[in-house]
Design a protein around this motif. Sequence first.
Motif, PDB file in Angstrom:
ATOM      1  N   ASN A 281       0.860  -1.180   0.000  1.00 41.98           N
ATOM      2  CA  ASN A 281       0.000   0.000   0.000  1.00 41.98           C
ATOM      3  C   ASN A 281       0.900   1.235   0.000  1.00 41.98           C
ATOM      4  OD1 ASN A 281      -2.449  -1.411   0.183  1.00 41.98           O
ATOM      5  ND2 ASN A 281      -2.236  -1.604   2.408  1.00 41.98           N
ATOM      6  N   PRO A 282       0.685   2.175  -0.917  1.00 38.52           N
ATOM      7  CA  PRO A 282       1.484   3.402  -0.913  1.00 38.52           C
ATOM      8  C   PRO A 282       0.858   4.436   0.021  1.00 38.52           C
ATOM      9  CG  PRO A 282       0.030   3.424  -2.786  1.00 38.52           C
ATOM     10  CD  PRO A 282      -0.222   2.117  -2.081  1.00 38.52           C
ATOM     11  N   PRO A 283       1.593   5.490   0.375  1.00 37.37           N
ATOM     12  CA  PRO A 283       0.961   6.603   1.078  1.00 37.37           C
ATOM     13  C   PRO A 283      -0.163   7.168   0.205  1.00 37.37           C
ATOM     14  CG  PRO A 283       3.355   6.851   0.979  1.00 37.37           C
ATOM     15  CD  PRO A 283       2.999   5.744   0.064  1.00 37.37           C
ATOM     16  N   VAL A 284      -1.289   7.504   0.776  1.00 38.47           N
ATOM     17  CA  VAL A 284      -2.429   7.980   0.006  1.00 38.47           C
ATOM     18  C   VAL A 284      -2.047   9.174  -0.865  1.00 38.47           C
ATOM     19  CG1 VAL A 284      -4.706   9.052   0.166  1.00 38.47           C
ATOM     20  CG2 VAL A 284      -4.152   7.095   1.609  1.00 38.47           C
ATOM     21  N   GLN A 285      -1.401  10.155  -0.253  1.00 37.80           N
ATOM     22  CA  GLN A 285      -1.089  11.377  -0.984  1.00 37.80           C
ATOM     23  C   GLN A 285       0.018  11.170  -2.030  1.00 37.80           C
ATOM     24  OE1 GLN A 285      -1.168  11.033   2.338  1.00 37.80           O
ATOM     25  NE2 GLN A 285      -2.023  12.837   3.364  1.00 37.80           N
ATOM     26  N   PHE A 286       0.799  10.094  -1.889  1.00 33.05           N
ATOM     27  CA  PHE A 286       1.916   9.843  -2.782  1.00 33.05           C
ATOM     28  C   PHE A 286       1.603   8.720  -3.774  1.00 33.05           C
ATOM     29  CE2 PHE A 286       5.642  11.940  -0.590  1.00 33.05           C
ATOM     30  CZ  PHE A 286       4.900  12.539   0.419  1.00 33.05           C
ATOM     31  N   GLY A 287       0.368   8.245  -3.750  1.00 30.99           N
ATOM     32  CA  GLY A 287       0.023   7.043  -4.497  1.00 30.99           C
ATOM     33  C   GLY A 287       0.362   7.092  -5.972  1.00 30.99           C
ATOM     34  N   ARG A 288       0.171   8.243  -6.602  1.00 25.63           N
ATOM     35  CA  ARG A 288       0.396   8.321  -8.043  1.00 25.63           C
ATOM     36  C   ARG A 288       1.871   8.141  -8.401  1.00 25.63           C
ATOM     37  NH1 ARG A 288      -0.955  13.247  -6.056  1.00 25.63           N
ATOM     38  NH2 ARG A 288       0.418  15.050  -6.416  1.00 25.63           N
ATOM     39  N   ALA A 289       2.768   8.290  -7.421  1.00 29.60           N
ATOM     40  CA  ALA A 289       4.190   8.077  -7.687  1.00 29.60           C
ATOM     41  C   ALA A 289       4.556   6.608  -7.661  1.00 29.60           C
ATOM     42  CB  ALA A 289       5.026   8.820  -6.663  1.00 29.60           C
ATOM     43  N   TYR A 290       3.653   5.767  -7.163  1.00 29.05           N
ATOM     44  CA  TYR A 290       3.930   4.344  -7.038  1.00 29.05           C
ATOM     45  C   TYR A 290       3.065   3.486  -7.942  1.00 29.05           C
ATOM     46  CZ  TYR A 290       6.536   5.800  -2.888  1.00 29.05           C
ATOM     47  OH  TYR A 290       7.437   6.413  -2.048  1.00 29.05           O
TER      48      TYR A 290
END
Length: 449
Positions: free
Chosen positions: A438-447
Motif C-alpha cells: 500500500n502506498p501513502p495515500v497522498q503519494f500514491g500516483r508516484a507508485y
Amino acid sequence: MSTTDHATAPSPAVVPAEGIPYYTPAANPGAEADPTEKETPTLFRPLKIRDVTLKNRAIVAPMCMYSTNPDPASPSIGALTDFHVVHLGHLALKGAGLVIIEATSVQPNGRISPNDSGLWQEGTASEQFKGLKRVVDFVHSQGGKIGIQLAHAGRKASVVAPWLASAKGVRSLKADEGAFGWPKNVVGPSGGEENIWAEGGVSYWAPRELSTEEVEEVVRAFARSAELAVKAGVDVIEIHGAHGYLVNQFLSPVTNRRTDKYGGSFENRTRFLREIASSIRAVIPEGMPLFLRISASEWLEGQPIAAERGSWDINSSIELLKILPELGVDFLDVSSGGNHKDQKFDPHGDYQVKLAAQLRKEIRAAGGKTLVGAVGLITQAEAASEIVQGADNDEAHRAETMLAGEEPRADAVLMARQFLREPDWVMNAAKKLGVHLNPPVQFGRAYLR
C-alpha cells in the motif's frame, strides 16, 4: 468549480485519521496490499510481538538528532518539536514497520548533549509529553507503530552536538555550563579521572560515582518515563543498554568497579538492567512489547584492559539471554562496541549481523522465543530480506531456508543512516523484491505500477 465544491466531504472510502487536529486520510503505507500472497518474502510479512503487530520487518533505529531546546530555564527543554514530527512522521508515511524515537533521557543529566530528547517532566501537561504525543499521533495516523528508546548517557554525557564539534575538527567537544552542560554532574557506575570516556584523543568530563541510592533513583526514573510514554500512546518501549551508555557501563567489568550490590559479579553487574526492565514491565500494559538494545561485544578480546578486568563479550550476552524472559523482554536489538577506546573490529560487512545470528541461534536452541533484531550496515533490499527470510510461520519459507542450509539470522532488521539517505527505502525495497505494498495515500500516483 464553485466554492462549495471545495468543501465537499471526502469519499466514504477515504476517512480522516483519528487523534490529530487536522485532516489527513487514514492510511497504512508499507503494508502488503494482498495479505494472502504466498510469495511475499518474510521482510514484508507482519511481525506480532505481544499485542502489537508490525506490518513489515523494516524498523527505523533510534537516531540522535540533537535538535531540542537545551535551555534548562525553558519549559520546552528536551521536548520533541516540529522537526521531529517531520523527520519521524515522514519515515512512517513512507511505510516503515516501526519507528523508534531517538535515545530519550530519563533524567536531565542523562542526555548525551544539551540538545537531546528528554522525558523526565511530570504530568501530561508538560512540553515534553505534548511534544511526544504529537509525534505519536501523526505516526499512528499513517498506520504506523512507534517506539521510544529510554536512555541515560552516564559518563558519555554533556557534550555538544556533533556538527559543532566537527567545526572544531574533533570527534566530540565537552559542553560546559556556558553551553548548557553539566560538567559537575556527569555520572557513572565508577568515578574519577581514570573513568573518563576518551575517543580519538578527545576527552569527555570525568564522571562522579553514583551512590547506591542514586542508582535506585535512576531505576525509578526509567519507570516514570515509561509510564509517560504509555500515556502518550507509544506502542513499544526500548531500553538503551548499548554503546557505552549508563546501562552498558554497569554491565561491563571494564567500567563497573563498584563494591556494592551493583558491582563485581555478573549477577551484580546485571542488577541495574534487571531492575530497570522489571520496573518498566510493571508499569506498562501486559500487551506492550519491551525491547532491549545491547552491545553484544565490546570487541576487547586480547586487549590489555580485558586481560586486567575482563570485558563484556558474546559469552556474556549469551548468559544475559537466559534471564530476558523472566524480565519480560520480548525483543533483543543487537548492536556492539562503544564502551572503550581500545575496541578492535572490522567495521565492514555483516559483523553485527553475525552477532545477532549467533544470539538468535542460542535462543532457539534453548527453546526460547525472544525475538532478535539485526542492525548495522544494512542498506540493500536483498541483504535485508535474506537476513530475516524464514523467520515467520510460513511453512514454505522455513522449508526454503532449511533446504538452502541456512536459518534466519534475525526476526527484523533495523536501519538508521540508510533511512536518512533513503526515506522511502521500504517502498523501493518492495519494488526490487516484487512486493506490492500500500502506498501513502497522498503519494500514491508516484507508485503506480
